[in-house]
Design an enzyme around this catalytic site. Structure first.
Site, PDB file in Angstrom:
ATOM      1  CG  ASP A  89     -80.509 -15.365  14.213  1.00  0.00           C
ATOM      2  OD1 ASP A  89     -80.670 -15.407  12.976  1.00  0.00           O
ATOM      3  OD2 ASP A  89     -80.714 -14.342  14.894  1.00  0.00           O
ATOM      4  CD  GLU A 140     -77.855 -15.631   9.933  1.00  0.00           C
ATOM      5  OE1 GLU A 140     -78.458 -15.030   9.019  1.00  0.00           O
ATOM      6  OE2 GLU A 140     -78.082 -15.422  11.136  1.00  0.00           O
TER       7      GLU A 140
END
Length: 695
Positions: free
Chosen positions: A440, A469
């Site tokens: 993330d 990400e």
């Protein structure tokens, strides 16, 4: 910054403001937070509600084991005017740091060799930035508890244009006692330059120079050295450069047995995996690990090779699901415990085992950029400038820093070696259970951190997937492929399919994406994750028709990359994080996606390494497009219709008329075929023909 860059930047900044609420992280509303005031008590642990007269200390925090020297990783390729720092928009300045960090180690950087005209220097600290001021080769030195370690920085001249970056991919082979490494470099398609205009530069890793001695020879785009000189694995790096800029560097490892490998390429199982993402707490009315385990058969029925779960660790939003954005789990309170709402670690491991029994890999959502505001470390840090864990977080004056005002998730300080070691310990804990990490906000953390992270995880788990990400805020998103992530988000495909669905772009805009991906600068072994929606985006059906959703979904399954389904995409959900509609699902849509997965698995020509051949199939219809995929003498034609109803599309007589998705004959009049939303037709007779442009 170009106009296009500014538009892209603005789009992501606007999206980030919207996502603040969706992520359950309220904006700052213009308030100022200090260490002694704000909306949380500085003397109370909000995770437990107990007074913080005594609390955790950094000495109590888990740390990863020191596995080797503090040598600071691979050499750095850069350009004059390009600061070696963390990715754009992170606010983090460091990007050079010791590996195997220790909590109390003393680290000092210096510049020991530089071009004659250079005045470049480094600041104090364990983690630093560095900006070369003239072209040439620099040697930096890190003084660490185990001695001194050199780091080579190769700075190329300042780029002269804003062209896309060149692409370089290394390969190698061993014949008899000789290792031969080759660099295949190509300029972007729109460039006036040719491959011959690109200069390739090789660097042996500073940590391995002694192993190769002086036995290496370089000629053009090739490196050669005797295999007999190797007693351990060595690392060789290369980048291509021209007056328009440099490529992303690529790396190969050469083992003493002659095996040549790419350290950052994804595991073989991931290159063509069908990924099924679940926003965990919305997969049913009362979701826990036992419920998830009961749905493994369903996940398998969707053709999934891997399941990605949004965070399952103890988090503020799991404790209080009334938070904006729902029980998302991206505000972690305890990184070593699962959420009580979901069940025990044993129950989670039972779910993982059930997936593995069906050969489904499990991807764990790793939240390492920040903690929850309620985390005990941050609550301690809030007590003042001298408080324990104060230097584990980032501050501006007395105010904690958050990305885009997401005040529920304070940013960790990756300049602190103890923070890096703690995150490594978290990752190593869960890497023993699952098969991959979706990392993330990977763009918010330094490249130097991710390089060591990859090396550590892959050393223990060679078949582990690292999905970053790394949405393209600027061109530097491509740099995350440099010894970091083997799978990246196909952000441009996502954006283009969305624009086609709403009618902002014609269907043939999809053709441009294929060319853009080729010229993005990723080494050829990097895999993309293809998707039309996920937990951070609107549902495709919120702005487009069901027909367009089917065509867009088909594109993700028939273009190179790993196709991803977001739960409910196959059942007709229209809201981002709504509850799965187990009752009242769109059965026909679900059957369509099952057919896509089955066809993707069955057709050799739909695999990621197959060529894409552009086709002009219906220039009179702006809602129709098509392309061929070809590999090993096999070829398929993919025809997509984003509009309502059906269209008739002309196809050569050598193209079969049986749709591989439905098994139906779709012959129409005068040599055409009928396309409602998506068809896949075998066209082996046209393999290796000149019909279309291959990429």
């Amino acid at each position: 910054m170009t106009d296009d860059d500014m538009a892209l930047t603005r789009r992501h900044l606007l999206a980030s403001s919207a996502l603040a609420a969706l992520a359950g992280c309220p904006g700052d509303g213009g308030e100022t937070e200090t260490a002694t005031d704000g909306d949380q008590s500085a003397e109370t642990d909000t995770a437990t509600g107990t007074p913080m007269t005594d609390g955790p200390t950094p000495a109590d925090a888990p740390q990863s084991a020191v596995r080797g020297s503090h040598a600071p990783g691979p050499p750095v390729f850069t350009s004059v005017g390009e600061t070696i720092r963390a990715p754009e928009f992170t606010g983090v300045e460091s990007n050079l740091a010791p590996w195997n960090p220790t909590r109390d180690g003393e680290y000092v950087w210096s510049v020991t060799d530089a071009p004659n005209e250079s005045d470049a220097s480094v600041e104090d600290g364990a983690a630093v930035e560095f900006e070369p001021d003239v072209p040439g080769t620099y040697t930096l030195e890190l003084s660490a508890p185990d001695g001194t370690h050199p780091l080579t920085v190769r700075a190329f001249p300042r780029p002269t244009s804003g062209e896309s970056r060149s692409t370089l991919t290394l390969s190698g082979e061993t014949t008899d006692d000789e290792v031969v490494l080759r660099a295949a470099a190509r300029p972007p398609a729109e460039s006036e330059q040719s491959a011959a205009d690109l200069a390739v530069e090789f660097l042996v890793d500073d940590r391995d120079k002694a192993a190769l001695d002086d036995s290496i020879s370089v000629e053009g785009n090739e490196v050669r050295f005797p295999l007999s000189t190797l007693s351990e694995t060595v690392r060789v790096h290369a980048a291509a450069t021209s007056e328009t800029g440099r490529s992303v560097a690529d790396t190969v490892h050469v083992a003493p047995d002659g095996t040549v490998s790419h350290p950052s390429e994804p595991p073989a199982w991931a290159e063509d995996a069908v990924v099924y993402e679940i926003f965990v707490r919305r997969f049913g009315a009362d979701v826990d690990f036992q419920f998830l385990e009961s749905k493994v058969e369903y996940i398998d029925s969707m053709g999934a090779d891997a399941v990605w779960l949004t965070p399952i660790l103890d988090a503020h939003s799991h404790r209080d699901e009334t938070q904006p954005g729902g029980p998302h789990g991206y505000d972690v309170i305890d990184y070593f415990e699962t959420a009580d709402a979901l069940g025990t670690r044993e129950a989670f491991e039972s779910f993982v085992d059930a997936c593995h029994e069906r050969d489904i890999k499990v991807i764990f959502d790793l939240v390492a950029n920040h903690t929850a505001r309620e985390h005990r470390y941050f609550q301690s840090a809030m007590r003042g400038e001298d408080a324990p864990f104060r230097d584990w977080y980032r501050w501006e004056g007395g105010t904690a820093l958050y990305y885009f005002g997401w005040r529920g998730i304070p940013a960790l300080n990756f300049d602190n070696p103890a923070v890096r070691s703690w995150v490594f310990a978290v990752a190593e804990e869960w890497a023993n259970v699952v098969n991959g990490f979706r990392c993330d906000v990977a763009w918010g953390m330094p490249h130097s951190f991710w390089k060591e992270f990859r090396a550590r995880i892959k050393a223990d788990h060679p078949e582990f997937l690292l999905l970053g990400e790394t949405v393209p805020w600027q061109d530097d998103h491509v740099d995350f492929a440099e010894n970091e992530f083997g799978m990246q988000y196909a952000e441009n495909l996502f954006s283009t399919l969305g624009a086609i669905g709403t009618g902002e772009e014609p269907a043939d805009a999809l053709q441009e994406i294929v060319a853009e991906r080729r010229d993005a600068g990723y080494p050829d072994h990097v895999t993309m994750l293809n998707y039309i929606e996920n937990h951070d985006t609107d549902r495709y059906l919120a702005g487009a028709s069901r027909a367009a959703q089917r065509a867009a979904g088909a594109a993700t399954f028939t273009l190179p990359g790993a196709p991803m389904l977001y739960y409910g995409q196959e059942t007709g959900l229209t809201e981002m994080r709504e509850r799965m509609n187990w009752d009242g699902a769109d059965g026909e849509l679900r059957a369509f996606y099952r057919a896509l997965a089955e066809t993707r698995h069955a057709e050799r020509a739909l695999q990621s390494d197959a060529d894409v051949v552009s086709l002009s199939v219906a220039p009179e219809h702006d809602r129709v497009t098509g392309y061929a995929r070809e590999a090993g003498g096999e070829r398929v034609h993919v025809l997509l219709h984003f509009g309502e109803g059906a269209v008739e599309v002309a196809q050569p007589a050598d193209v079969e008329r049986t749709d591989r998705l439905t098994g139906s004959d779709i012959s129409a009049r005068d040599g055409t075929v009928t396309v409602e939303t998506a068809v896949v037709l075998r066209a082996d007779a046209l393999a290796n023909s000149d019909d279309g442009d291959a990429t």
